[in-house]
Design an enzyme around this catalytic site. Structure first.
Site, PDB file in Angstrom:
ATOM      1  N   ASP A   1     -12.262  37.762  28.641  1.00 51.05           N
ATOM      2  CA  ASP A   1     -12.332  36.314  28.437  1.00 51.05           C
ATOM      3  C   ASP A   1     -11.728  35.622  29.645  1.00 51.05           C
ATOM      4  O   ASP A   1     -10.997  36.230  30.441  1.00 51.05           O
ATOM      5  CB  ASP A   1     -11.624  35.923  27.126  1.00 51.05           C
TER       6      ASP A   1
ATOM      7  N   CYS B   1      -3.801  55.489   5.247  1.00 47.24           N
ATOM      8  CA  CYS B   1      -3.553  55.303   3.819  1.00 47.24           C
ATOM      9  C   CYS B   1      -3.465  56.625   3.071  1.00 47.24           C
ATOM     10  O   CYS B   1      -2.890  56.693   1.987  1.00 47.24           O
ATOM     11  CB  CYS B   1      -4.629  54.402   3.212  1.00 47.24           C
TER      12      CYS B   1
END
Ligand code: GUN
Ligand code: ZN
Length: 552
Positions: free
Chosen positions: A91, A286
């Site tokens: 960017d 997880c």
């Protein structure tokens, strides 16, 4: 060096599966660019790749301002510095200006754009002028014009043919500015068109503004280039955005949310780690930890692990979406995901206003049957297509004199023992010649389906929530469709008979009571008051035939 390629291999809704090739690197779209810092990241790029990142977004302005990193990267090139061999986008600093309201950037478009070419970016962003949510019309217009002028300048200055450009589109707040920005940018040669100025709306969950912007852009943009959305990083929003035509996005949300202990889910929104007793996900993070264990880790490690989970979920959702596109099931997936947040449901309601655009991109045929299981299903483009077909492209059979409406039951046509019996009774009756009878079905989602169309796609291949237990939205939509049928075709019949049975036999051969409070009764009354045609209802076929007989 070859030019950039983007080959589309499949589509569903406005979503497309494509393959970008630049500088001998490939990227399947739709896809997400995780935003990374040029030199200071919690997750290494090799870990990013393991999690599934095929591309990253970093900031050339930050590099440019830091003399030390700048020299290193100018020498080594960005790919080697980041140790990442996927596609790299940078960017320009416009985001810093937008986000932190810096009134003036200490940088010129010419310099930062040239710098991006020099460090070996695959995709660079020009220095655009994002419109702020609180800009007035004149200010917004000025910014849109500046961005268009900068885009033209950029094209004239390009020297590096391995650097491809994002052309930012602005003006979201004002429809006409957005349209102009889209049309003007479309005329200029960019590899990707990128919708900007939406980060603040996204942070506030204003998904409706974002979807309206996206659909307005899609209405006006050329169709052979990918559409990027700056800052779109919440996975629960991916499917709706992609169904509305978003091909690429970049976001730092995965790590920014992780810093606040926020855990992405696709079912119940973003959750605070402290609120979770168990993890609903089975990514490697997880599986290894439970929420308490994560909470007890030191800040940096916990953030890294949470950010990794957030990315796992994001890439898993993208795979799910691409699979849904291939199966033609993207709307079905969207209707599940929007349950995640009321603002997603609100945003999805905008689809209705863009149906002509969306329907024109809908496939003619799909190999899977359609499922209509939520109130939002009423705005499916295929239902709209059916409406158009009836209006523009349908004729009642030549000899038809009596219209018969049979309710759709748990399964279609002859699969339903009751419908099979009714059809036989009608075919074999010795009172009214069969060709005078026009048999149709009453469908909660399609309205009236003539028997002769009832096996064709998609009417014959759909399953819907149980007939007649309709709620408000479905009901309203239905009444509108039935009225349309009668407006167009009631003049061809002399009588209409509606079958409202007392019970029916379902696919398991059980006798089921037909709902006493059903919409067909109301409908009979409503239609009788609105149309000249005589309309009566009865609970068996023979009474309907007797009713027709008196008119023969
Ligand atoms: N990142 C998030 N929004 C924007 C935008 O509008 N322009 C640029 N260049 N980057 C962004
Ligand atoms: Zn996980």
């Amino acid at each position: 060096m070859e030019k950039m390629k983007w080959e589309i291999s499949d589509f569903d809704a406005l979503g497309r599966i494509g393959k970008i090739t630049v500088n001998e690197k490939q990227l399947i779209t739709p896809n997400l660019f995780p935003v990374i810092h040029p030199s200071n990241n919690l997750i290494s790029t090799s870990d990013l790749m393991k999690i599934g990142a095929k591309c990253v977004f970093t900031n050339a302005y930050i590099i440019y301002q830091n003399l030390q990193i700048r020299d290193i990267i100018l020498r080594k090139g960005l790919q080697s510095h980041l140790n990442f061999d996927g596609i790299i986008a940078t960017d320009s600093g416009a985001f810093q200006k937008y986000m932190y309201k810096k009134s003036k950037l200490d940088i010129q478009a010419e310099d930062i754009e040239k710098f991006q070419e020099n460090i070996g970016t695959d995709f660079a962003v020009i220095l655009d002028e994002p419109v702020q949510p609180d800009d007035d019309y004149e200010t917004a217009k000025k910014k849109v014009d500046i961005t268009i002028d900068r885009a033209k300048d950029n094209i004239n200055r390009r020297i590096n043919d391995t650097c491809f450009w994002f052309g930012p589109i602005h003006g979201a707040k004002f429809d006409d500015l957005l349209k102009r920005s889209t049309i003007e940018m479309s005329k200029l040669d960019f590899g990707v068109y990128a919708i900007g100025g939406l980060v603040k709306s996204l942070l506030n969950y204003r998904f409706d503004l974002v979807i309206r912007t996206l659909l307005t852009v899609k209405k006006n943009i050329i169709w052979n280039k990918p559409i990027h959305m700056f800052g779109l990083g919440l996975p629960q929003f991916f499917s709706l955005a992609i169904a509305c035509g978003c091909d690429l996005m970049d976001s730092a949300a995965y790590v920014l949310f992780a810093k606040e202990n926020r855990y992405f889910t696709l079912s119940t929104g973003t959750r605070k780690l402290e609120e979770l007793e168990e993890f609903p996900c089975h990514c490697p993070i997880c599986c290894k930890y439970d929420p308490k264990e994560l909470l007890n880790l030191e800040d940096q490690l916990r953030t890294e692990l949470l950010a990794k989970h957030n990315l796992y979920i994001s890439f898993s959702e993208l795979r799910t979406i691409r699979q849904a596109i291939k199966e033609g099931n993207l709307w079905e997936l969207v209707e599940q995901r929007i349950r995640n947040h009321p603002n997603l449901v609100t945003a999805s309601k905008l689809i209705k206003s863009y149906l002509p655009l969306i329907e024109s991109h809908e496939k003619l045929y799909k190999t899977h049957g359609r499922l209509y299981s939520s109130p939002e299903s009423v705005q499916r483009p295929l239902l709209y297509r059916y409406e158009l077909k009836l209006k523009n492209n349908y004729r009642v059979p030549k000899n038809a004199k009596f219209l018969i409406i049979l309710p759709e039951l748990d399964v279609k046509r002859e699969q339903s023992p009751s419908i099979k019996k009714w059809l036989e009774e009608l075919d074999n009756n010795s009172i009214i010649p069969r060709e005078l009878l026009h048999i149709t079905f009453f469908s909660n989602f399609y309205g009236i389906i003539p028997l002769e169309l009832s096996s064709s796609f998609p009417m014959g291949q759909h399953e819907a929530i149980m007939p007649l237990n309709v709620n408000g939205v479905i009901h309203l939509n239905l009444v509108q469709k039935i009225e349309l049928f009668f407006k167009n075709f009631s003049k061809y019949y002399s009588k209409c008979g509606i079958l409202i049975p007392e019970n029916f036999i379902n696919q398991f051969n059980e006798i089921v009571e037909f709902p006493k409070k059903n919409i067909l009764k109301k409908l009979t009354k409503m239609l009788n008051s609105r149309f000249k045609l005589q309309i009566a209802s009865s609970c068996d076929i023979i009474s309907l035939i007797q009713y027709f007989k008196s008119d023969e």
